[in-house]
Design an enzyme around this catalytic site. Sequence first.
Site, PDB file in Angstrom:
ATOM      1  N   SER A   1       0.817  -1.210   0.000  1.00  0.00           N
ATOM      2  CA  SER A   1       0.000   0.000   0.000  1.00  0.00           C
ATOM      3  C   SER A   1       0.852   1.262   0.000  1.00  0.00           C
ATOM      4  O   SER A   1       1.647   1.481  -0.904  1.00  0.00           O
ATOM      5  CB  SER A   1      -0.961  -0.021   1.195  1.00  0.00           C
ATOM      6  OG  SER A   1      -1.882   1.038   1.117  1.00  0.00           O
ATOM      7  N   HIS A   2       0.700   2.088   1.014  1.00  0.00           N
ATOM      8  CA  HIS A   2       1.374   3.379   1.082  1.00  0.00           C
ATOM      9  C   HIS A   2       2.787   3.284   1.645  1.00  0.00           C
ATOM     10  O   HIS A   2       3.503   4.286   1.694  1.00  0.00           O
ATOM     11  CB  HIS A   2       0.555   4.335   1.955  1.00  0.00           C
ATOM     12  CG  HIS A   2       0.304   3.794   3.335  1.00  0.00           C
ATOM     13  ND1 HIS A   2      -0.515   2.712   3.554  1.00  0.00           N
ATOM     14  CD2 HIS A   2       0.773   4.157   4.547  1.00  0.00           C
ATOM     15  CE1 HIS A   2      -0.549   2.448   4.850  1.00  0.00           C
ATOM     16  NE2 HIS A   2       0.229   3.300   5.472  1.00  0.00           N
TER      17      HIS A   2
ATOM     18  N   ASP B   1      -2.129   6.859  -3.410  1.00  0.00           N
ATOM     19  CA  ASP B   1      -0.967   6.208  -2.820  1.00  0.00           C
ATOM     20  C   ASP B   1      -0.395   5.166  -3.768  1.00  0.00           C
ATOM     21  O   ASP B   1      -0.784   5.082  -4.935  1.00  0.00           O
ATOM     22  CB  ASP B   1      -1.320   5.597  -1.462  1.00  0.00           C
ATOM     23  CG  ASP B   1      -2.286   4.424  -1.576  1.00  0.00           C
ATOM     24  OD1 ASP B   1      -3.045   4.381  -2.558  1.00  0.00           O
ATOM     25  OD2 ASP B   1      -2.292   3.557  -0.681  1.00  0.00           O
TER      26      ASP B   1
ATOM     27  N   ASP C   1      -0.679   1.890  -4.217  1.00  0.00           N
ATOM     28  CA  ASP C   1      -1.564   0.945  -4.914  1.00  0.00           C
ATOM     29  C   ASP C   1      -2.881   1.574  -5.325  1.00  0.00           C
ATOM     30  O   ASP C   1      -3.793   0.891  -5.771  1.00  0.00           O
ATOM     31  CB  ASP C   1      -1.808  -0.305  -4.054  1.00  0.00           C
ATOM     32  CG  ASP C   1      -2.582  -0.012  -2.784  1.00  0.00           C
ATOM     33  OD1 ASP C   1      -2.454   1.112  -2.244  1.00  0.00           O
ATOM     34  OD2 ASP C   1      -3.308  -0.893  -2.307  1.00  0.00           O
TER      35      ASP C   1
ATOM     36  N   ASP D   1      -5.437   2.975  -3.829  1.00  0.00           N
ATOM     37  CA  ASP D   1      -6.729   2.859  -3.160  1.00  0.00           C
ATOM     38  C   ASP D   1      -7.006   4.030  -2.219  1.00  0.00           C
ATOM     39  O   ASP D   1      -8.150   4.266  -1.830  1.00  0.00           O
ATOM     40  CB  ASP D   1      -6.865   1.520  -2.416  1.00  0.00           C
ATOM     41  CG  ASP D   1      -5.840   1.311  -1.326  1.00  0.00           C
ATOM     42  OD1 ASP D   1      -4.881   2.114  -1.235  1.00  0.00           O
ATOM     43  OD2 ASP D   1      -5.980   0.330  -0.566  1.00  0.00           O
ATOM     44  N   ARG D   2      -5.983   4.793  -1.866  1.00  0.00           N
ATOM     45  CA  ARG D   2      -6.182   5.946  -0.987  1.00  0.00           C
ATOM     46  C   ARG D   2      -6.231   7.233  -1.792  1.00  0.00           C
ATOM     47  O   ARG D   2      -5.814   7.283  -2.944  1.00  0.00           O
ATOM     48  CB  ARG D   2      -5.068   6.020   0.060  1.00  0.00           C
ATOM     49  CG  ARG D   2      -5.000   4.793   0.953  1.00  0.00           C
ATOM     50  CD  ARG D   2      -4.023   4.977   2.087  1.00  0.00           C
ATOM     51  NE  ARG D   2      -3.915   3.750   2.862  1.00  0.00           N
ATOM     52  CZ  ARG D   2      -3.629   3.695   4.151  1.00  0.00           C
ATOM     53  NH1 ARG D   2      -3.427   4.812   4.826  1.00  0.00           N
ATOM     54  NH2 ARG D   2      -3.547   2.537   4.783  1.00  0.00           N
TER      55      ARG D   2
ATOM     56  N   LYS E   1     -11.459   0.238  -1.247  1.00  0.00           N
ATOM     57  CA  LYS E   1     -11.438   1.698  -1.348  1.00  0.00           C
ATOM     58  C   LYS E   1     -10.810   2.076  -2.671  1.00  0.00           C
ATOM     59  O   LYS E   1     -10.072   1.294  -3.258  1.00  0.00           O
ATOM     60  CB  LYS E   1     -10.701   2.323  -0.167  1.00  0.00           C
ATOM     61  CG  LYS E   1      -9.333   1.761   0.174  1.00  0.00           C
ATOM     62  CD  LYS E   1      -8.809   2.423   1.438  1.00  0.00           C
ATOM     63  CE  LYS E   1      -7.489   1.796   1.911  1.00  0.00           C
ATOM     64  NZ  LYS E   1      -7.707   0.547   2.655  1.00  0.00           N
TER      65      LYS E   1
END
Length: 619
Positions: free
Chosen positions: A124-125, A312, A314, A316-317, A422
């Site tokens: 992720s982030h 971010d 990937d 999703d944010r 998300k």
Amino acid sequence: MVKEFATKPIAGQKPGTSGLRQKTRTFMQPGYLENFTQAVYNAVADTYGGVAAGGTVVLGGDGRFYNKQAIQTLIKMSVANGVDTVWIGRDGLLSTPAVSAIIRGRQPEKGRPAPFGGFILSASHNPGGIDEDFGIKYNCENGGPAPEKVTNCIFEHTKRIASYKSYEDFPVIDVATVGRTELDVDGRKIVVDVFDSAEDHVAVLKRCFDFPAIREFVAREDFSMVYDCMNGVQGPYAHRVFVEEFGLPAAAILNGEPREDFGGPGSAHHGHADPNLTHARLLVATMGLTKEGRALQRGGGAEIPAFGAAADGDADRNMILGRQFFVSPSDSLAVIAANAKAIPCFSAGLRGCARSMPTSMALDRVAEAQGLPCFETPTGWKYFGNLMDAGNPKYFPEAKSLTPFLCGEESFGTGSDHIREKDGMWAALAWLQILAVRNKDAKKVIGVEDIVTQHWQTYGRNYYARYDYEAVSKAVADEMMAGMEKKVNQDLAQLGAPGFELRAADSFSYTDPVDLSAPQATKQGIRWIFRDGSRIVFRLSGTGVSGATIRMYLECYVGPEGELGAHPFDKVLPLAKHAMTLSGLPSHFPAAKAAEKDETGARLGLAFSDGVCTPDIIT
């Protein structure tokens, strides 16, 4: 030929809120990725039966270092575990929301089944690189993260695994080229399909939003925008949407080239593809803000864009910014809820909404005004999935449908029932759709700040900040949380302070209202709730890769007639001081001290001798 390789359990392979994350070098150790992947396939067999045999699986990731090698390992192991069809995004790139969209909606070729799930290679982030972080998670057939009963099963298999399967002679697949590879493997016809990474997700977004209306709006001479991909996976998606669909210049996309290290130390965000005020430095400066969300004093130069957003690693944010104006994730969620009917997929109105427990209660106020059921869940997108699937004949036919559905988290996550993850792009388009509708007949652009200010004037403002204290001693952090668990059962009157009258306190737990067979989620954080609507929340995070991360959330509510234009730190500082007393944090970490108000905005710049304090400011 399928081979079975002897192995032994490797400690610490318990999936967190978003899969398994560790240092990249840990994943590169022999057997580490293989053990976990086999544990997933074993758990899928235990939970869902023989869906992998002859099945279809989706593979992709955010492009961080080791993504390409891990993809090849997953192909070999998937074929060895019975999979006949493998779908891969070009270059091995698939955003997390795209994987969900593909699992849910991409049509298989005749005679082959729809996907039973997919693997997402991402931390992720978290930063990427050989000395940074890597991760893997499994998403189920509904496109959402594996529920707790599956992740618990995966963990149990990691503790007793004795062997893993792989097809070591399987050829290396060229994932850089779109195309279909067909192979005869021991009498099985194996198909590996490499396809355009963006097409499925963009198709879903077109069903959610009025693309022509947004294109017309962003073409206004008095409107401009920028979108920061932070050198993560979002680049191809952003180019497809903003340049090809909306006609914006390529210069509107910042850091649009996906890189294995997300740009590394030399980038403005120092390789940390986390869309917040601290890390998205280029976007924040472009939008005329400091890292504390304060307006920069500018002396001429280029005009500040009217709208800015970021994703971010990937994708999703999201982070949403107006001209010299920061929108907190909690406020963003509440504003979208209040303006839901402006969004085509919500045109008939919402039927339900949800937020993670630490997220501010701004959404609750909109839901109450509109008569909507509003759910409070533990942190982790997987907890929203069953709410979105309620009433679905395939999953929970007896439950009442809650779709159209909106949900979000304070950690810059926003989404709806269009997929089961998300979705950073969805959030940005939701704002552009609201702006397009609000500006349909406006001679002067109604901006982001105008919309948020009007929202506060209607519902009041939930001033909000989060502080992260990273890589601290887990044992001491657990001791601190246990101490607070004992306190919440005491007489609340004894725990208050002048101006802080406690209404309730608890150790948050959650019983799934849709899937009554799901295990209760306990010890999800400590809540201190005050009579004026303010809150203090402490929680241990599951997204780090070493030690423990203590997250402290501060929320101060001011009604519509109160002071709405203050800086969040000025409002939450009194709460922060009381939080030190309630948590006992200074006594557990003697090196901690409260810092005076300064220009960095780090009102509680707590320094730990055994860890790092990061004032991860989410105002």
